[in-house]
Design a protein around this motif. Structure first.
Motif, short mmCIF file in Angstrom:
data_model
loop_
_atom_site.label_atom_id
_atom_site.label_comp_id
_atom_site.label_asym_id
_atom_site.label_seq_id
_atom_site.Cartn_x
_atom_site.Cartn_y
_atom_site.Cartn_z
N HIS A 52 102.20 20.01 -49.73
CA HIS A 52 102.13 19.98 -48.98
C HIS A 52 103.21 20.37 -47.45
CE1 HIS A 52 99.46 15.98 -49.37
NE2 HIS A 52 99.95 16.15 -50.41
N ARG A 53 104.60 19.88 -48.45
CA ARG A 53 105.09 20.94 -47.09
C ARG A 53 106.59 21.96 -48.03
NH1 ARG A 53 108.04 16.66 -45.17
NH2 ARG A 53 109.33 17.12 -45.86
N GLY A 54 106.67 23.11 -46.95
CA GLY A 54 107.19 24.29 -47.32
C GLY A 54 107.05 25.40 -48.75
N GLU A 55 107.67 25.90 -49.15
CA GLU A 55 107.27 27.05 -50.23
C GLU A 55 107.90 26.73 -51.50
OE1 GLU A 55 108.82 29.99 -48.51
OE2 GLU A 55 107.07 30.77 -47.07
N ALA A 56 107.72 26.92 -53.14
CA ALA A 56 108.05 26.71 -54.24
C ALA A 56 107.84 28.53 -55.30
CB ALA A 56 108.21 25.82 -55.02
N THR A 57 108.49 28.77 -55.96
CA THR A 57 108.28 29.41 -56.90
C THR A 57 108.49 28.75 -58.30
OG1 THR A 57 109.61 31.18 -55.76
CG2 THR A 57 109.45 31.31 -57.92
N GLY B 135 104.86 28.42 -68.27
CA GLY B 135 104.80 29.62 -69.73
C GLY B 135 105.02 31.41 -69.24
N ASP B 136 104.61 32.39 -68.72
CA ASP B 136 105.65 33.78 -68.72
C ASP B 136 105.22 33.61 -67.01
OD1 ASP B 136 106.30 33.91 -71.39
OD2 ASP B 136 103.89 35.22 -71.81
N GLU B 137 104.40 33.10 -66.35
CA GLU B 137 104.13 33.62 -65.28
C GLU B 137 105.35 32.47 -64.32
OE1 GLU B 137 99.58 33.38 -64.14
OE2 GLU B 137 99.19 32.27 -65.81
N THR B 138 105.31 33.98 -62.66
CA THR B 138 105.95 33.71 -62.02
C THR B 138 105.02 34.01 -60.57
OG1 THR B 138 108.27 34.34 -62.34
CG2 THR B 138 108.02 34.13 -60.38
N LEU B 139 105.02 32.50 -60.24
CA LEU B 139 104.06 31.84 -58.83
C LEU B 139 104.80 31.80 -57.69
CD1 LEU B 139 102.03 29.62 -60.78
CD2 LEU B 139 101.50 32.16 -60.54
N LYS B 140 104.78 32.38 -56.68
CA LYS B 140 104.76 31.57 -54.65
C LYS B 140 103.94 31.49 -54.36
CE LYS B 140 108.94 34.83 -54.82
NZ LYS B 140 110.07 35.25 -53.78
N VAL B 141 104.74 29.53 -54.23
CA VAL B 141 103.33 29.13 -53.25
C VAL B 141 103.67 28.15 -52.03
CG1 VAL B 141 101.57 29.20 -55.31
CG2 VAL B 141 103.32 27.48 -55.24
N SER B 142 102.80 27.87 -51.05
CA SER B 142 103.40 28.01 -50.30
C SER B 142 101.89 25.99 -49.56
CB SER B 142 103.10 28.32 -48.84
OG SER B 142 102.20 29.11 -48.83
N ALA B 143 102.66 25.11 -48.73
CA ALA B 143 102.11 23.94 -48.70
C ALA B 143 100.23 24.63 -48.15
CB ALA B 143 102.27 23.65 -47.47
N GLY B 144 99.57 23.68 -49.50
CA GLY B 144 98.06 23.66 -49.20
C GLY B 144 96.98 24.33 -50.52
N HIS B 145 98.52 24.62 -51.48
CA HIS B 145 98.17 25.45 -52.87
C HIS B 145 98.28 24.36 -53.25
CE1 HIS B 145 98.67 28.93 -50.29
NE2 HIS B 145 97.60 29.15 -50.76
N VAL B 146 97.41 24.26 -54.62
CA VAL B 146 97.46 23.33 -56.08
C VAL B 146 97.95 24.16 -56.89
CG1 VAL B 146 96.11 21.84 -57.43
CG2 VAL B 146 96.07 21.46 -55.07
N VAL B 147 99.15 24.02 -58.01
CA VAL B 147 99.63 24.46 -59.12
C VAL B 147 98.89 24.59 -60.43
CG1 VAL B 147 101.42 25.58 -60.41
CG2 VAL B 147 100.85 25.99 -57.94
#
Length: 115
Positions: free
Chosen positions: A57-62, A66-78
């Motif tokens: 909902h807010r901010g950024e996360a890595t 598994g073996d993947e690295t995903l950089k995502v920001s608010a508004g995304h679903v992982v």
């Protein structure tokens, strides 16, 4: 029966609250974490026997999934698939707010590392 529960009543610590469906009957097979993490914060690598869905909902996360690295920001679903080691870290400059949905009446989690 409808329920209402304050976030304060669900607090685990300063950064996380947990709603577990089992507290409201066996017919509620869902649990939800609300996480408000400071920059640099986040959980250690862990795994669940079911998928986990993160809604930012807010901010950024890595995320490590598994073996993947995903950089995502608010508004995304992982989505972390069942039995897949995963973790995230707030890699932004502001507090991170996310919800993680566990399709189970209680959170079942196995820690895989100690930070």
């Amino acid at each position: 029966m409808a329920y209402t529960v304050s976030n304060e009543a669900l607090k685990l610590n300063a950064t996380a609250s947990l709603f577990q469906g089992q507290a409201y009957g066996d017919d509620l097979p869902v649990s939800v974490f609300q996480v408000a993490s400071v920059p640099g914060g986040g959980p250690s690598l862990h795994v669940h026997p079911y998928p986990e869905v993160f809604v930012l909902h807010r901010g950024e996360a890595t995320f490590t999934v598994g073996d993947e690295t995903l950089k995502v920001s608010a508004g995304h679903v992982v989505v972390a698939p069942a039995n897949t080691p995963h973790k995230f870290k707030n890699t932004g400059d502001e507090p991170l707010l996310l919800f993680s949905v566990h399709p189970n009446k209680e959170v079942i989690q196995e820690g895989l590392e100690n930070d």
